[in-house]
Design a protein around this motif. Sequence first.
Motif, PDB file in Angstrom:
ATOM      1  N   ILE A 186      33.295  23.833  49.244  1.00 32.66           N
ATOM      2  CA  ILE A 186      33.021  23.948  47.810  1.00 32.66           C
ATOM      3  C   ILE A 186      33.742  22.854  47.030  1.00 32.66           C
ATOM      4  CG2 ILE A 186      33.491  25.342  45.743  1.00 32.66           C
ATOM      5  CD1 ILE A 186      32.702  27.792  47.305  1.00 32.66           C
ATOM      6  N   SER A 187      32.996  22.148  46.222  1.00 30.59           N
ATOM      7  CA  SER A 187      33.543  21.173  45.271  1.00 30.59           C
ATOM      8  C   SER A 187      33.079  21.560  43.870  1.00 30.59           C
ATOM      9  CB  SER A 187      33.075  19.755  45.612  1.00 30.59           C
ATOM     10  OG  SER A 187      33.541  19.352  46.879  1.00 30.59           O
ATOM     11  N   LEU A 188      34.002  21.593  42.929  1.00 25.68           N
ATOM     12  CA  LEU A 188      33.671  21.974  41.552  1.00 25.68           C
ATOM     13  C   LEU A 188      34.575  21.210  40.595  1.00 25.68           C
ATOM     14  CD1 LEU A 188      33.241  25.874  41.439  1.00 25.68           C
ATOM     15  CD2 LEU A 188      31.494  24.160  40.915  1.00 25.68           C
ATOM     16  N   ASP A 189      34.053  20.984  39.396  1.00 19.60           N
ATOM     17  CA  ASP A 189      34.848  20.405  38.313  1.00 19.60           C
ATOM     18  C   ASP A 189      34.792  21.391  37.150  1.00 19.60           C
ATOM     19  OD1 ASP A 189      36.204  18.817  36.518  1.00 19.60           O
ATOM     20  OD2 ASP A 189      35.150  16.990  37.095  1.00 19.60           O
ATOM     21  N   ILE A 190      35.915  22.048  36.869  1.00 23.45           N
ATOM     22  CA  ILE A 190      35.989  23.066  35.825  1.00 23.45           C
ATOM     23  C   ILE A 190      36.648  22.442  34.599  1.00 23.45           C
ATOM     24  CG2 ILE A 190      36.926  25.326  35.206  1.00 23.45           C
ATOM     25  CD1 ILE A 190      36.850  26.039  38.189  1.00 23.45           C
ATOM     26  N   PRO A 191      35.911  22.251  33.514  1.00 19.12           N
ATOM     27  CA  PRO A 191      36.473  21.578  32.343  1.00 19.12           C
ATOM     28  C   PRO A 191      37.603  22.381  31.708  1.00 19.12           C
ATOM     29  CG  PRO A 191      34.062  21.729  32.222  1.00 19.12           C
ATOM     30  CD  PRO A 191      34.501  22.643  33.326  1.00 19.12           C
ATOM     31  N   GLU A 192      38.499  21.689  31.050  1.00 21.13           N
ATOM     32  CA  GLU A 192      39.574  22.370  30.339  1.00 21.13           C
ATOM     33  C   GLU A 192      39.038  23.035  29.076  1.00 21.13           C
ATOM     34  OE1 GLU A 192      42.540  19.650  29.017  1.00 21.13           O
ATOM     35  OE2 GLU A 192      41.135  18.336  27.971  1.00 21.13           O
ATOM     36  N   ASN A 193      39.759  24.060  28.624  1.00 16.86           N
ATOM     37  CA  ASN A 193      39.464  24.737  27.362  1.00 16.86           C
ATOM     38  C   ASN A 193      38.042  25.293  27.318  1.00 16.86           C
ATOM     39  OD1 ASN A 193      40.011  25.721  24.804  1.00 16.86           O
ATOM     40  ND2 ASN A 193      39.497  23.801  23.766  1.00 16.86           N
ATOM     41  N   PRO A 244      50.571  30.917  29.921  1.00 16.85           N
ATOM     42  CA  PRO A 244      49.835  30.136  30.918  1.00 16.85           C
ATOM     43  C   PRO A 244      48.810  29.219  30.267  1.00 16.85           C
ATOM     44  CG  PRO A 244      48.890  32.313  30.784  1.00 16.85           C
ATOM     45  CD  PRO A 244      50.109  32.327  29.890  1.00 16.85           C
ATOM     46  N   SER A 245      48.411  28.197  30.992  1.00 13.22           N
ATOM     47  CA  SER A 245      47.336  27.320  30.516  1.00 13.22           C
ATOM     48  C   SER A 245      46.010  27.657  31.185  1.00 13.22           C
ATOM     49  CB  SER A 245      47.691  25.857  30.791  1.00 13.22           C
ATOM     50  OG  SER A 245      48.018  25.666  32.159  1.00 13.22           O
ATOM     51  N   ILE A 246      46.054  28.498  32.249  1.00 11.95           N
ATOM     52  CA  ILE A 246      44.855  28.938  32.954  1.00 11.95           C
ATOM     53  C   ILE A 246      44.889  30.451  33.078  1.00 11.95           C
ATOM     54  CG2 ILE A 246      43.482  28.788  35.070  1.00 11.95           C
ATOM     55  CD1 ILE A 246      44.903  26.147  35.682  1.00 11.95           C
ATOM     56  N   LEU A 247      43.752  31.099  32.821  1.00 10.39           N
ATOM     57  CA  LEU A 247      43.632  32.544  32.999  1.00 10.39           C
ATOM     58  C   LEU A 247      42.515  32.813  33.995  1.00 10.39           C
ATOM     59  CD1 LEU A 247      44.349  35.467  32.181  1.00 10.39           C
ATOM     60  CD2 LEU A 247      42.602  35.278  30.393  1.00 10.39           C
ATOM     61  N   PHE A 248      42.836  33.507  35.093  1.00 16.33           N
ATOM     62  CA  PHE A 248      41.846  33.913  36.079  1.00 16.33           C
ATOM     63  C   PHE A 248      41.481  35.374  35.852  1.00 16.33           C
ATOM     64  CE2 PHE A 248      44.180  30.456  38.164  1.00 16.33           C
ATOM     65  CZ  PHE A 248      43.122  29.640  38.571  1.00 16.33           C
ATOM     66  N   CYS A 249      40.198  35.666  35.836  1.00 20.06           N
ATOM     67  CA  CYS A 249      39.704  37.031  35.639  1.00 20.06           C
ATOM     68  C   CYS A 249      38.871  37.407  36.858  1.00 20.06           C
ATOM     69  CB  CYS A 249      38.854  37.132  34.373  1.00 20.06           C
ATOM     70  SG  CYS A 249      39.663  36.544  32.878  1.00 20.06           S
ATOM     71  N   ASP A 250      39.422  38.242  37.732  1.00 19.16           N
ATOM     72  CA  ASP A 250      38.740  38.612  38.974  1.00 19.16           C
ATOM     73  C   ASP A 250      38.064  39.965  38.794  1.00 19.16           C
ATOM     74  OD1 ASP A 250      37.804  38.774  41.524  1.00 19.16           O
ATOM     75  OD2 ASP A 250      39.758  38.868  42.503  1.00 19.16           O
ATOM     76  N   GLU A 251      36.759  39.943  38.494  1.00 15.36           N
ATOM     77  CA  GLU A 251      35.971  41.156  38.259  1.00 15.36           C
ATOM     78  C   GLU A 251      36.651  42.032  37.200  1.00 15.36           C
ATOM     79  OE1 GLU A 251      33.083  41.544  39.385  1.00 15.36           O
ATOM     80  OE2 GLU A 251      32.849  40.662  41.369  1.00 15.36           O
ATOM     81  N   ALA A 252      37.104  41.397  36.126  1.00 17.82           N
ATOM     82  CA  ALA A 252      37.958  42.077  35.156  1.00 17.82           C
ATOM     83  C   ALA A 252      37.260  43.189  34.383  1.00 17.82           C
ATOM     84  CB  ALA A 252      38.526  41.050  34.169  1.00 17.82           C
ATOM     85  N   THR A 253      35.932  43.210  34.375  1.00 19.33           N
ATOM     86  CA  THR A 253      35.225  44.242  33.608  1.00 19.33           C
ATOM     87  C   THR A 253      34.425  45.190  34.491  1.00 19.33           C
ATOM     88  OG1 THR A 253      33.309  42.779  33.282  1.00 19.33           O
ATOM     89  CG2 THR A 253      35.027  42.730  31.599  1.00 19.33           C
ATOM     90  N   SER A 254      34.523  45.052  35.803  1.00 17.86           N
ATOM     91  CA  SER A 254      33.676  45.832  36.708  1.00 17.86           C
ATOM     92  C   SER A 254      33.956  47.332  36.644  1.00 17.86           C
ATOM     93  CB  SER A 254      33.845  45.348  38.149  1.00 17.86           C
ATOM     94  OG  SER A 254      33.353  44.032  38.280  1.00 17.86           O
ATOM     95  N   ALA A 255      35.172  47.713  36.293  1.00 20.64           N
ATOM     96  CA  ALA A 255      35.525  49.134  36.256  1.00 20.64           C
ATOM     97  C   ALA A 255      35.306  49.760  34.882  1.00 20.64           C
ATOM     98  CB  ALA A 255      36.987  49.314  36.680  1.00 20.64           C
ATOM     99  N   LEU A 280      42.785  28.053  26.218  1.00 22.88           N
ATOM    100  CA  LEU A 280      42.919  28.327  27.639  1.00 22.88           C
ATOM    101  C   LEU A 280      41.724  27.805  28.429  1.00 22.88           C
ATOM    102  CD1 LEU A 280      44.043  32.061  27.488  1.00 22.88           C
ATOM    103  CD2 LEU A 280      45.451  30.177  28.318  1.00 22.88           C
ATOM    104  N   THR A 281      41.968  27.514  29.695  1.00 26.32           N
ATOM    105  CA  THR A 281      40.892  27.382  30.667  1.00 26.32           C
ATOM    106  C   THR A 281      40.771  28.731  31.359  1.00 26.32           C
ATOM    107  OG1 THR A 281      41.338  25.044  31.028  1.00 26.32           O
ATOM    108  CG2 THR A 281      40.080  26.185  32.734  1.00 26.32           C
ATOM    109  N   VAL A 282      39.622  29.381  31.210  1.00 24.68           N
ATOM    110  CA  VAL A 282      39.411  30.714  31.786  1.00 24.68           C
ATOM    111  C   VAL A 282      38.419  30.595  32.932  1.00 24.68           C
ATOM    112  CG1 VAL A 282      38.637  33.078  31.369  1.00 24.68           C
ATOM    113  CG2 VAL A 282      39.865  31.834  29.575  1.00 24.68           C
TER     114      VAL A 282
END
Length: 348
Positions: A29-36, A164-175, A197-199
């Motif tokens: 996997i290669s990806l470019d995730i833009p800031e903000n 933080p400058s990055i926020l990861f949301c792992d299935e944050a709304t599934s429940a 943030l970069t989310v």
Amino acid sequence: MRIKLEDLHKTYTSVSKSGKSSVQAVAGISLDIPENTIFGIIGKSGAGKSSLVRLVSLLERPDSGAVYYDEKRVDNLSKKELIQQRRKTGMIFQNFNLFSSRTAGKNVAYPMEIAGWPKAKILPRVKEMLGLVGLEDKINVPISTLSGGQKQRVAIARALATEPSILFCDEATSALDPNTTRQILSLIKEIQKKMNLTVVMITHQMEVVRDACDNVAVVENGQVVESGCVKEIFTNPQTQTTRDFIKNIASQSNAENRSGDIVKWSEKNGGYLLHFLGQTTGEPILSRITRDCGVSFNILAAGISHLPDEDVGYMECDIIGEDAAIEKAVESLVQNNVRVQRTKITSM
């Protein structure tokens, strides 16, 4: 902060009585995730999206490939450097991962305590973060007494406590139920803008991508099969996997009896997918083409997806008439800014 992934691979090996077995969870996997921005990574169960987020968030190291935060490579850091880098990111999870023995305020304080913040700075920051998520009056309330939506708000406050400058949301709304899901997504969007943030949002729900994300990557069998801005993905899906996700929005909308989404009233397969952008969603384009081209449209499904910056109309249909008239109708649709896909996809 910009995130760049270069050819990531990750294989997991398990041992049982029958021997060893290996699963390649991430396969180049290669990806470019833009800031903000809010970037969605969507995939079905077992597609590799959760394994990918563990690599991107530095919870695990890839077997090969590289992860960059801005221009700095971070997957090969020493253990001490890795811990320091992780503290510059936040993570929220499906099941909240809160301490039931602590109050809401104590949960928010926890990452600051382990990061060694001075005690004098922790309480003001706790109050600020709980205020940000609308729970300033819950600082001394036990976690067990809060609703699911309130628990997720506490989890968001905790994830953001250490700036933080990055926020990861792992299935944050599934429940969460649909209404609470929309509230949480709206909150994340608001916070993202306030804090620049970069989310990175991991999900299996296309409505989450539609309602919250700027860009999205579709993952299947450990690979990215399609990526781009959300509007482009919705109006011009290139893979069956992406079309299936859009189809699931229709199924859930029908089950919830929601208006404004895609409604399917026939089990028959349509030969064409039409996507209407912006103003075209409200114009009588089909009536004009029916009159001018001598064709008929048999509409099998239709509706409007409300993206953050523009409405996108969707229609599944058959076009009935002579071959030449159908070709003329398709050309006319394209000239009227309607995207047309001939398809044999399964019925929505």
